[in-house]
Design a protein around this motif. Structure first.
Motif: not given
Ligand SMILES: Nc1ncnc2c1ncn2[C@@H]1O[C@H](COP(=O)(O)OP(=O)(O)O)[C@@H](O)[C@H]1O
Ligand SMILES: CC(=O)OP(=O)(O)O
Ligand SMILES: [Mg+2]
Length: 360
Positions: A5-9
């Motif tokens: 999973t890639l989650n750019p905050g």
């Protein structure tokens, strides 16, 4: 299934490996160079079945989708509506295509959780000609986080359909009212700029003030956008980078700007919690989540100090624990939980469900 999973905050890229629904590894990376961050994540967990990317904005999409170059191009057209997030997700997707051709890449959208907002919560009081096409409306963000909170609060309360408030406190901040597993009101709107003050974002300001400054400064649209997204919020008020570690450290030295910044930050979150409460019939629970909840839990005790009028109180000692936990006293009228941010778990769930349907 092994899902990367890639989650750019807005403050960092969170990357997880989720195996059969359980996170087994986690890393936060700088987003200064998005391509490099993608390469690092793929290098760290090289054996994966699918990559799942968080896009904060999905437009009218109500569920996850498999990404193709054409879908990514369409999502890129939403960049102006979430400039701190959407360009990073688009760039990550293209980089994964380039580095790992053939690997399925899926997108989940923050906005999807709010796609059934009732009209009174989604509509702006603007001319009908502006809003009739359904695009200039309140979309809501932090939806994956809220969806995870809804799942967990149902398990922890052991209750069918709890009505609760989800307070996501990260670099972005939002409050959402959830009933029957659906968002019925939320503080972020057309963009993730509306609502309480955030790390670098202003949150809601009177549009009349913005018009006045643009007219008299004068200021270009780009300069105003930069100010509201990057140079406001905790950063603008305290003269730091907006990370609460820095703001609280400066407050502890007696710095008046930092003290005022924290006071405004807490007040605006409390005000939003009060506003969201009226969209529920009752408050079964309040959930605090996001990086601030995980790393600065003492701030939750300060925040809750001003929420007694809603029956919301916490035990400061319970705030300091770890994991998903009850932080209100046992005899409190409202159950208050601190929870880990489960966006990675939700991304992986979506990825598994999209791929399982494709393979039927
Ligand atoms: N390793 C850490 N140690 C202490 N605080 C942290 C850490 N990581 C994040 N935080 C806190 O969490 C906030 C960012 O929340 P987060 O949910 O990670 O943001 P986003 O997803 O919007 O980038 C920061 O302002 C900081 O206060
Ligand atoms: C939508 C949003 O603001 O997300 P984050 O808090 O991850 O920056
Ligand atoms: Mg985040």
């Amino acid at each position: 299934m092994r899902v990367l999973t890639l989650n750019p905050g807005s403050s960092s890229l969170k990357s997880s490996l989720v195996v059969d629904g359980s996170p087994v590894g986690w890393a936060a990376m700088s987003l200064d160079d998005v391509r490099d961050a993608a390469e690092q994540a793929l290098g760290r967990w090289s054996t994966v079945d699918v990559v799942a990317i968080r896009f904060v904005h999905g437009g009218s999409r109500t569920g996850p989708v498999r990404l193709t170059p054409g879908v990514v191009d369409a999502l890129e057209r939403l960049n102006p509506f979430a400039p701190l997030h959407q360009p990073q997700s688009v760039c990550l997707a293209r980089e994964v295509f380039r580095l790992r051709p053939g690997l399925p890449v899926l997108a989940s959208f923050d906005t999807a959780f709010h796609s059934h907002l009732p009209e009174e919560a989604s509509r702006y009081a603007l001319p009908r000609e502006w809003t009739s096409q359904g695009r200039l409306r309140r979309y809501g963000f932090h939806g994956l986080s809220c969806r995870h909170a809804a799942r967990r609060v149902t398990e922890l309360l052991d209750a069918g359909n709890p009505e609760f408030l989800c307070c996501h406190l990260g670099a972005g901040v939002s409050v959402t009212a959830v009933r029957a597993g659906r968002s019925v009101d939320t503080s972020m709107g057309f963009t993730p700029l509306e609502g309480p003050a955030m790390a670098t974002r202003s949150g809601s300001v009177d549009p009349g003030l913005v018009l006045h400054v643009m007219r008299t400064a004068p200021m270009s649209v780009e300069e105003m956008e930069d100010t509201l997204y990057h140079r406001s919020g905790l950063a603008g008020m305290s003269g730091t980078n907006g990370d609460l570690r820095a703001v609280l450290a400066r407050e502890a030295t007696g710095n008046p700007d930092a003290a005022s910044a924290v006071a405004v930050y807490l007040h605006r979150i409390r005000r939003e919690i009060g506003a969201m409460a009226v969209s529920l019939d009752r408050i079964d629970a309040v959930v605090f989540t996001g990086g601030v909840t995980e790393h600065q839990p003492e701030l939750i005790a300060r925040l809750a100090g001003g929420l007694g009028v809603l029956g919301i109180s916490v035990d400061p000692a319970r705030c300091l624990g770890d994991g998903d936990r009850l932080i209100s006293p046992d005899d409190a009228p409202v159950a208050v939980f601190a929870m880990e941010t489960g966006e990675d778990v939700e991304l992986a769930r979506d990825a598994e469900s999209v791929l399982s349907v494709e393979h039927v």
